[in-house]
Design a protein around this motif. Structure first.
Motif, short mmCIF file in Angstrom:
data_model
loop_
_atom_site.label_atom_id
_atom_site.label_comp_id
_atom_site.label_asym_id
_atom_site.label_seq_id
_atom_site.Cartn_x
_atom_site.Cartn_y
_atom_site.Cartn_z
N ASP A 86 0.89 -1.29 0.09
CA ASP A 86 0.08 -0.05 0.02
C ASP A 86 0.79 1.18 0.14
OD1 ASP A 86 -2.45 -1.61 0.30
OD2 ASP A 86 -2.15 -1.55 2.23
N LEU A 87 1.91 1.45 -0.78
CA LEU A 87 2.95 2.39 -0.63
C LEU A 87 1.91 3.85 -1.00
CD1 LEU A 87 5.59 3.59 -0.58
CD2 LEU A 87 6.11 3.00 -2.93
N ALA A 88 1.02 3.57 -2.11
CA ALA A 88 0.25 4.75 -2.39
C ALA A 88 -0.76 5.10 -1.46
CB ALA A 88 -0.42 4.34 -3.69
N TYR A 89 -1.00 4.50 -0.47
CA TYR A 89 -1.68 4.83 0.50
C TYR A 89 -1.34 4.55 1.92
CZ TYR A 89 -4.80 3.74 -3.48
OH TYR A 89 -5.49 3.86 -4.65
N GLU A 118 7.13 11.47 -7.96
CA GLU A 118 6.04 10.75 -7.25
C GLU A 118 6.43 11.18 -5.94
OE1 GLU A 118 4.95 6.79 -9.53
OE2 GLU A 118 7.07 6.93 -9.26
N LEU A 119 7.26 11.04 -5.52
CA LEU A 119 7.60 11.48 -3.83
C LEU A 119 7.28 12.70 -3.33
CD1 LEU A 119 8.87 10.75 -1.08
CD2 LEU A 119 10.97 11.24 -1.86
N PHE A 120 7.39 13.76 -4.41
CA PHE A 120 7.12 15.02 -4.18
C PHE A 120 5.59 15.40 -4.22
CE2 PHE A 120 10.78 17.05 -6.98
CZ PHE A 120 11.58 16.70 -5.94
N ASP A 121 4.75 14.28 -4.82
CA ASP A 121 3.30 14.37 -4.47
C ASP A 121 3.00 13.81 -3.37
OD1 ASP A 121 2.81 15.41 -7.03
OD2 ASP A 121 2.53 13.56 -8.06
N MET A 122 3.69 12.91 -2.85
CA MET A 122 3.31 12.29 -1.54
C MET A 122 3.91 13.11 -0.47
SD MET A 122 4.89 8.42 -0.14
CE MET A 122 3.99 7.77 -1.62
N ARG A 123 4.86 13.92 -0.73
CA ARG A 123 5.43 14.97 0.37
C ARG A 123 4.64 15.72 0.87
NH1 ARG A 123 7.14 16.65 3.98
NH2 ARG A 123 9.10 17.90 4.49
N LYS A 124 3.60 16.09 -0.03
CA LYS A 124 2.69 17.29 0.55
C LYS A 124 1.84 16.86 1.60
CE LYS A 124 2.25 18.61 -4.62
NZ LYS A 124 1.30 18.42 -5.89
N GLU A 125 1.72 15.59 1.68
CA GLU A 125 0.64 15.18 2.90
C GLU A 125 1.74 14.87 4.13
OE1 GLU A 125 -2.52 12.67 2.07
OE2 GLU A 125 -1.80 12.54 -0.08
N LEU A 126 3.03 14.75 4.01
CA LEU A 126 3.94 14.37 5.23
C LEU A 126 4.45 15.67 5.65
CD1 LEU A 126 5.79 11.31 3.25
CD2 LEU A 126 4.00 11.30 4.95
N GLU A 127 4.20 15.53 7.05
CA GLU A 127 4.79 16.63 7.94
C GLU A 127 5.96 16.44 8.28
OE1 GLU A 127 1.76 16.97 11.05
OE2 GLU A 127 0.07 17.36 9.54
N PRO A 128 6.60 15.38 8.70
CA PRO A 128 7.95 15.51 9.19
C PRO A 128 9.07 15.51 8.10
CG PRO A 128 6.59 13.35 10.03
CD PRO A 128 5.96 14.11 8.86
N PRO A 129 10.12 16.04 8.58
CA PRO A 129 11.31 15.95 7.65
C PRO A 129 11.28 14.60 6.76
CG PRO A 129 12.12 16.86 9.72
CD PRO A 129 10.71 16.48 9.96
N VAL A 130 11.80 14.80 5.51
CA VAL A 130 11.76 13.71 4.64
C VAL A 130 13.01 13.71 3.67
CG1 VAL A 130 10.69 12.37 2.62
CG2 VAL A 130 9.29 13.66 4.32
N GLY A 131 13.71 12.34 3.94
CA GLY A 131 15.02 12.24 3.51
C GLY A 131 15.30 11.30 2.50
N LEU A 132 16.29 11.13 1.70
CA LEU A 132 16.67 10.04 0.88
C LEU A 132 17.76 9.28 1.60
CD1 LEU A 132 16.61 11.96 -2.89
CD2 LEU A 132 14.71 11.10 -1.61
N ALA A 133 17.70 8.04 1.62
CA ALA A 133 18.51 7.06 2.39
C ALA A 133 19.41 6.80 1.57
CB ALA A 133 17.58 6.01 3.13
N HIS A 134 20.72 6.79 1.85
CA HIS A 134 21.95 6.11 0.84
C HIS A 134 21.59 5.98 -0.34
CE1 HIS A 134 19.32 2.63 1.21
NE2 HIS A 134 19.40 2.60 2.33
#
Length: 211
Positions: A86-89, A118-134
């Motif tokens: 459910d990555l999209a949800y 696609e991550l940018f679209d998801m980012r709009k709903e995510l409040e914490p800092p978001v990072g790209l791992a390794h």
């Protein structure tokens, strides 16, 4: 002196969250993050039914050790739809309780990861800092002009992880060292960096951020 990327027995790590925190204190770190895998078929992971317990456990440790170190809680999300259920949800309400979120395999076609856009679209709903791992910046973003990439990273408030672990290296050098020119261009920008060793089965890894 931080290490935000450490796995525990909540996913495929060998040690408890307390073990990780105490190892961080011994190493002289000022910030340590617990970031177990989230709902992936690839390995044992945190799932929606125990994510609240996971967060509360780490929050209790944060209170207990507050005079010695800052303890943060996050998860690592595999950006591959075939491996992350459910990555999209994603349960945004639960994820927004985190201090930070790591996404692995973004823009990595070989790993089947979602695109940065696609991550940018998801980012709009995510409040914490978001990072790209390794992330292997040199390979995954080779076709995107840095004059475009850097501003969109800034606009979408994405941080980049520097991971010195041998798990994420090529030619015996950490992936970020193969993108030295790119990282040099970040000086003076608003793109933030974090350190994370992707600790799994060796407590000594928690403090190995010297590189």
């Amino acid at each position: 002196m931080m290490n935000l990327h450490n796995h525990t027995t909540y996913s495929d790590g060998k040690f408890s969250p307390r073990d990780i925190v105490e190892a961080a204190i011994r190493s002289g770190l000022s910030v340590v993050g617990i970031s177990d895998h989230y709902r992936t078929t690839r390995t044992r992971s945190v799932v929606p039914s125990n994510i609240d317990e996971y967060v509360e456990h780490v929050r209790r440790l944060a209170i207990h050790y507050k005079d010695k170190i800052r303890v943060l809680v996050g998860v690592e999300i595999d950006a591959c739809p075939e491996r992350t259920e459910d990555l999209a949800y994603l349960p945004m309400g639960q994820l927004n309780k985190m201090d930070f979120l790591l996404f692995e395999n973004v823009q990595d076609e070989e790993a089947g990861g979602m695109s940065l856009w696609e991550l940018f679209d998801m980012r709009k709903e995510l409040e914490p800092p978001v990072g790209l791992a390794h992330n292997d910046i040199a390979r995954n973003f080779s076709e995107i002009d840095t004059a475009v990439l850097i501003p969109v990273l800034e606009t979408n408030h994405l941080f980049l992880e520097l991971c010195p672990s041998a798990r994420h290296s090529k030619l015996q050098r950490p992936l970020y060292r193969h993108s030295a020119e790119f990282f040099a261009k970040l000086k003076g920008t608003k793109v933030q960096l974090a350190f994370g060793t992707d600790t799994h089965d060796n407590l000594d890894d928690v403090g190995k951020i010297d590189d």
